[in-house]
Design a protein around this motif. Structure first.
Motif, PDB file in Angstrom:
ATOM      1  N   LEU A 439       0.814  -1.230   0.051  1.00 54.49           N
ATOM      2  CA  LEU A 439       0.110   0.078   0.093  1.00 54.49           C
ATOM      3  C   LEU A 439       0.948   1.085   0.111  1.00 54.49           C
ATOM      4  O   LEU A 439       0.652   2.424  -0.714  1.00 54.49           O
ATOM      5  CB  LEU A 439      -0.740  -0.038   1.235  1.00 54.49           C
ATOM      6  CG  LEU A 439      -1.675  -0.889   1.083  1.00 54.49           C
ATOM      7  CD1 LEU A 439      -2.787  -0.993   2.688  1.00 54.49           C
ATOM      8  CD2 LEU A 439      -2.975  -0.755   0.040  1.00 54.49           C
ATOM      9  N   ILE A 440       2.097   1.208   0.840  1.00 50.70           N
ATOM     10  CA  ILE A 440       2.884   2.433   0.919  1.00 50.70           C
ATOM     11  C   ILE A 440       3.294   2.729  -0.505  1.00 50.70           C
ATOM     12  O   ILE A 440       3.420   3.557  -1.099  1.00 50.70           O
ATOM     13  CB  ILE A 440       3.804   2.122   1.949  1.00 50.70           C
ATOM     14  CG1 ILE A 440       3.416   2.221   3.066  1.00 50.70           C
ATOM     15  CG2 ILE A 440       4.951   3.489   1.604  1.00 50.70           C
ATOM     16  CD1 ILE A 440       4.388   1.711   4.397  1.00 50.70           C
ATOM     17  N   LYS A 441       3.883   1.411  -1.220  1.00 44.77           N
ATOM     18  CA  LYS A 441       4.387   1.639  -2.574  1.00 44.77           C
ATOM     19  C   LYS A 441       3.385   2.164  -3.644  1.00 44.77           C
ATOM     20  O   LYS A 441       3.906   2.941  -4.356  1.00 44.77           O
ATOM     21  CB  LYS A 441       5.032   0.301  -3.077  1.00 44.77           C
ATOM     22  CG  LYS A 441       5.795   0.354  -4.380  1.00 44.77           C
ATOM     23  CD  LYS A 441       5.826  -0.967  -4.873  1.00 44.77           C
ATOM     24  CE  LYS A 441       6.805  -1.098  -6.274  1.00 44.77           C
ATOM     25  NZ  LYS A 441       7.336  -2.364  -6.328  1.00 44.77           N
ATOM     26  N   SER A 442       2.145   1.737  -3.734  1.00 45.49           N
ATOM     27  CA  SER A 442       1.216   2.182  -4.509  1.00 45.49           C
ATOM     28  C   SER A 442       0.669   3.663  -4.344  1.00 45.49           C
ATOM     29  O   SER A 442       0.732   4.664  -5.185  1.00 45.49           O
ATOM     30  CB  SER A 442      -0.014   1.460  -4.432  1.00 45.49           C
ATOM     31  OG  SER A 442      -0.553   1.475  -3.195  1.00 45.49           O
ATOM     32  N   ASN A 443       0.792   4.099  -3.031  1.00 42.08           N
ATOM     33  CA  ASN A 443       0.491   5.436  -2.873  1.00 42.08           C
ATOM     34  C   ASN A 443       1.772   6.518  -3.176  1.00 42.08           C
ATOM     35  O   ASN A 443       1.485   7.481  -3.599  1.00 42.08           O
ATOM     36  CB  ASN A 443       0.216   5.704  -1.523  1.00 42.08           C
ATOM     37  CG  ASN A 443      -1.302   5.206  -0.876  1.00 42.08           C
ATOM     38  OD1 ASN A 443      -2.292   6.184  -1.287  1.00 42.08           O
ATOM     39  ND2 ASN A 443      -1.428   4.190  -0.398  1.00 42.08           N
ATOM     40  N   ASN A 444       2.891   5.991  -3.173  1.00 41.69           N
ATOM     41  CA  ASN A 444       4.225   6.719  -3.344  1.00 41.69           C
ATOM     42  C   ASN A 444       3.940   6.866  -5.081  1.00 41.69           C
ATOM     43  O   ASN A 444       4.343   7.891  -5.645  1.00 41.69           O
ATOM     44  CB  ASN A 444       5.321   5.788  -3.289  1.00 41.69           C
ATOM     45  CG  ASN A 444       5.708   6.052  -1.942  1.00 41.69           C
ATOM     46  OD1 ASN A 444       5.485   6.962  -1.131  1.00 41.69           O
ATOM     47  ND2 ASN A 444       6.639   5.018  -1.116  1.00 41.69           N
ATOM     48  N   GLU A 445       3.478   5.706  -5.747  1.00 43.76           N
ATOM     49  CA  GLU A 445       3.587   5.949  -7.169  1.00 43.76           C
ATOM     50  C   GLU A 445       2.439   6.916  -7.445  1.00 43.76           C
ATOM     51  O   GLU A 445       2.599   7.904  -8.518  1.00 43.76           O
ATOM     52  CB  GLU A 445       3.215   4.679  -7.903  1.00 43.76           C
ATOM     53  CG  GLU A 445       4.435   3.585  -7.621  1.00 43.76           C
ATOM     54  CD  GLU A 445       4.117   2.202  -8.135  1.00 43.76           C
ATOM     55  OE1 GLU A 445       2.630   2.184  -8.493  1.00 43.76           O
ATOM     56  OE2 GLU A 445       4.817   1.144  -8.401  1.00 43.76           O
ATOM     57  N   LEU A 446       1.352   6.822  -6.683  1.00 44.64           N
ATOM     58  CA  LEU A 446       0.409   7.982  -7.036  1.00 44.64           C
ATOM     59  C   LEU A 446       0.561   9.163  -6.694  1.00 44.64           C
ATOM     60  O   LEU A 446       0.347  10.377  -7.450  1.00 44.64           O
ATOM     61  CB  LEU A 446      -1.111   7.567  -6.173  1.00 44.64           C
ATOM     62  CG  LEU A 446      -2.144   8.417  -6.481  1.00 44.64           C
ATOM     63  CD1 LEU A 446      -2.788   8.614  -7.840  1.00 44.64           C
ATOM     64  CD2 LEU A 446      -3.194   8.132  -5.504  1.00 44.64           C
ATOM     65  N   LEU A 447       1.411   9.634  -5.759  1.00 43.50           N
ATOM     66  CA  LEU A 447       1.929  11.067  -5.435  1.00 43.50           C
ATOM     67  C   LEU A 447       2.922  11.290  -6.545  1.00 43.50           C
ATOM     68  O   LEU A 447       2.822  12.593  -6.922  1.00 43.50           O
ATOM     69  CB  LEU A 447       2.503  10.805  -3.892  1.00 43.50           C
ATOM     70  CG  LEU A 447       3.077  12.049  -3.456  1.00 43.50           C
ATOM     71  CD1 LEU A 447       1.820  13.237  -3.438  1.00 43.50           C
ATOM     72  CD2 LEU A 447       3.998  11.998  -2.092  1.00 43.50           C
ATOM     73  N   ILE A 451       2.934  14.510  -9.001  1.00 48.42           N
ATOM     74  CA  ILE A 451       3.754  15.658  -9.064  1.00 48.42           C
ATOM     75  C   ILE A 451       4.399  15.878 -10.476  1.00 48.42           C
ATOM     76  O   ILE A 451       4.534  16.733 -11.070  1.00 48.42           O
ATOM     77  CB  ILE A 451       4.931  15.183  -8.086  1.00 48.42           C
ATOM     78  CG1 ILE A 451       4.494  15.404  -6.549  1.00 48.42           C
ATOM     79  CG2 ILE A 451       6.064  16.138  -8.451  1.00 48.42           C
ATOM     80  CD1 ILE A 451       5.359  14.871  -5.518  1.00 48.42           C
ATOM     81  N   ASN A 452       4.489  14.710 -10.936  1.00 51.34           N
ATOM     82  CA  ASN A 452       4.947  14.528 -12.452  1.00 51.34           C
ATOM     83  C   ASN A 452       4.101  15.368 -13.539  1.00 51.34           C
ATOM     84  O   ASN A 452       4.621  16.055 -14.247  1.00 51.34           O
ATOM     85  CB  ASN A 452       5.054  13.173 -13.025  1.00 51.34           C
ATOM     86  CG  ASN A 452       6.494  12.618 -12.400  1.00 51.34           C
ATOM     87  OD1 ASN A 452       7.345  13.427 -12.026  1.00 51.34           O
ATOM     88  ND2 ASN A 452       6.590  11.165 -12.504  1.00 51.34           N
TER      89      ASN A 452
END
Length: 617
Positions: A439-447, A451-452
């Protein structure tokens, strides 16, 4: 009897018995004798009663005729009766006398006194005419000397002392050397060629710097020249003033033409009297338009008839409302606004101003002049400003919504990352810890994606985006995209990749993948059941890509600004409205175009093109 005596007797008998009448004069022109026929014709008993008692002092002969007689020439005339005067010469060639012979074939009764009175009247008329004309008339002989002043005008500066002076040395005239030589040359030419010559001359004046003359020279028998001299200084000064005024008028007209041309103004005039007296069949030109060049336009005919068909049907105001307001209310000036149809059939907005210029005998306005200003561009500019204001307000609202949305979008993954990170530090179960890490990884990707997107749209709008062009094998890239997106498809949605032509194109592969990924992700969001189809085809050196779905579709009113920043359709569950704006910006920067077609509840199709061999690389 000797021959000389016979000759003398015969001449005497010829004179005495000459039936028409004759007279003898001495060398000075004094009457010596009259023959019998002359005495009977004029009832003369004493020769001193004869009208022509002295040839050189009578008014019946002109000065030129007298000059001819003195020079030994025969003079003939036929008014009031025909006669010839023949000089007689001695052996040395000197004139010893004159013989006058009447030449009328039939005897006539002449009212000599009536004729004398008539001649005096004619002489008086000639004198008055000479006094009234503005010319000084000189008789100049072959020695270029003035023999007689026929008429005298004080305006010419020539004094009576001009008699017996050369034409180039007249009292009252101040001749520059060049003018003096020119005058002599032209008078001599007139004598030699017997041609009438006209010339202009200017000399220094007594009371003015320069005096201007017009001179006309008329030759007489190669012996005399009649010189007409007229002072035209006032005329020349008037011509100079008129020329100066004409120059100012031309300058003013040019400035007016430039003003009319560059300000989109047309001037006009309207005449009430012409309008009221028009027979409605032949144009009375009561209404006239003037263009930028200030000339009457050919279409100025029948304007009053055409206005009703040119005016916009929704406008109440027009030219005649303006005219009647000025006339009925006795206004100095009035203005109205209305629309007129131009040559292209489009309506343009005009401001029409009228001003009263002339009034009739009843003090009512008769002539109105004015101008009409094409202010369509100002109306459009005003509309543009209103639209820009609305867009700015919408942008401000979008900015506020963006900030609120970004706050929510950023906080959501951040809260998840922080929360699960805290839980991960205290959790000991390996499976649960693996779930938290995922879950932490998927939310990192979303964030990171959020930003991108913000960075990409900023780079696109600032022109700082860079591209890395390479040759790619397009079928392979499309299959890779298919494999990635297939893992994200909902349960009831089928992803279809249409057959791919064997194409190698030069482009930025990562940006192409970004565009396709955004479009396919967008289609997945709005399609709960049905199919999503994508592919490409080659036409005219461009690769035409498409992504089509059978989802909810886009309302027609949203199609015009669907590619705008921060635009989200109603009911959208996630995202910040930058995906399509980024796609269109990337496509445009890579030399292509992007469009969309859609109908509500029938799905949407996004299309974009990219050059096969991108010259921007």
């Amino acid at each position: 009897m000797g021959n000389s005596l016979v000759e003398q007797q015969l001449i005497t008998n010829f004179f005495n018995y000459y039936p028409q009448g004759g007279a003898l004069y001495d060398g000075d022109g004094l009457l010596i004798a009259l023959n019998k026929a002359m005495c009977e014709k004029f009832a003369i008993t004493d020769i001193s009663d004869f009208l022509l008692s002295n040839l050189f002092e009578t008014t019946f002969l002109s000065d030129i005729q007298k000059t001819y007689l003195r020079n030994g020439s025969v003079v003939s005339h036929n008014l009031p009766l025909g006669f010839s005067i023949i000089p007689g010469f001695n052996e040395e060639g000197g004139i010893i006398g004159y013989t006058l012979l009447l030449t009328d074939p039939a005897s006539k009764e002449w009212d000599v006194m009536s004729y004398d009175q008539k001649m005096r009247e004619l002489a008086d008329i000639s004198e008055k005419v000479a006094e009234s004309i503005p010319d000084t008339i000189l008789l100049v002989n072959e020695e270029l000397v003035v023999e007689r002043i026929i008429a005298y005008a004080t305006e010419t500066c020539i004094t009576p002392e001009a008699i017996n002076h050369r034409i180039d040395d007249l009292p009252g005239f101040t001749y520059p050397d060049e003018t003096k030589r020119n005058m002599t040359k032209i008078v001599q030419k007139c004598l030699d060629t017997s041609e009438i010559i006209n010339m202009d001359m200017s000399i220094p004046g007594h009371n003015t710097p320069v005096v201007y003359f017009k001179i006309r020279m008329v030759p007489l028998h190669h012996k005399y020249v009649v010189v007409y001299i007229r002072n035209v200084s006032e005329q020349v000064e008037r011509e100079k003033e008129n020329k100066a005024l004409s120059g100012k008028l031309t300058e003013s007209r040019t400035m007016m033409e430039l003003a009319l041309k560059n300000s989109h103004i047309t001037t006009y005039s309207f005449n009430f009297h012409r309008f009221q007296t028009c027979d409605k069949e032949h144009c009375n030109h009561c209404f006239q338009f003037y263009g930028a060049s200030n000339y009457l336009l050919e279409r100025n005919k029948y304007i009053c008839r055409a206005l009703s068909s040119l005016r916009h049907p929704d406008d109440r105001e027009d030219f005649f409302l303006l005219f009647n307001e000025i006339r009925n209310r006795n206004l100095l000036e009035f203005a109205v606004n209305f629309r007129l149809k131009n040559d292209d059939g489009e309506y343009r907005n005009y401001e029409v101003i009228g001003r009263a210029l002339e009034h009739d005998e009843n003090e009512r306005v008769n002539l109105i002049v004015g101008c009409m200003v094409d202010n369509q561009k100002y109306i459009e500019y005003e509309r543009t400003l209103i639209d820009a204001k609305e867009k700015a307000e919408n942008a401000d609202q979008l900015k506020s919504a963006f900030l609120a949305n970004m706050t929510h979008e950023i906080r959501t993954p951040l809260n998840a990352i922080v929360g699960f990170s805290d839980l991960l530090s205290i959790e000991t179960d390996p499976e649960i810890r693996e779930t938290y890490i995922s879950l932490i990884k998927s939310n990192n990707e979303l964030l990171l994606r959020l930003i991108n997107d913000v960075l990409d749209i900023s780079k696109i709008e600032s022109g700082m985006l860079s591209f890395a062009y390479v040759d790619i094998y397009l079928p392979s890239t499309m299959r890779d995209m298919y494999n990635v997106m297939q893992l994200r498809m909902p349960e009831n949605v089928e992803l279809i990749l249409d057959p791919c032509a064997d194409i190698t194109m030069r482009t930025d592969k990562s940006r192409l993948v970004q565009i396709l990924s955004n479009l396919l992700t967008n289609a997945i969001k709005h399609t709960s059941v049905g199919t999503i189809r994508f592919g490409y085809k080659l036409e005219d050196g461009y690769v035409h890509f498409y992504v089509s779905d059978t989802g909810t579709g886009i309302p027609e009113k949203e199609l015009d600004h669907i590619f705008g920043r921060f635009v989200q359709l109603k009911g959208a569950s996630n995202g910040i409205g930058l995906g399509l704006a980024i796609c269109k910006g990337l496509v445009n920067k890579m030399g292509g175009e992007m469009s969309v077609s859609s109908r509500l509840r029938e799905g949407a199709t996004f299309r974009f093109t990219l050059p096969l061999a991108n010259t921007l690389s």
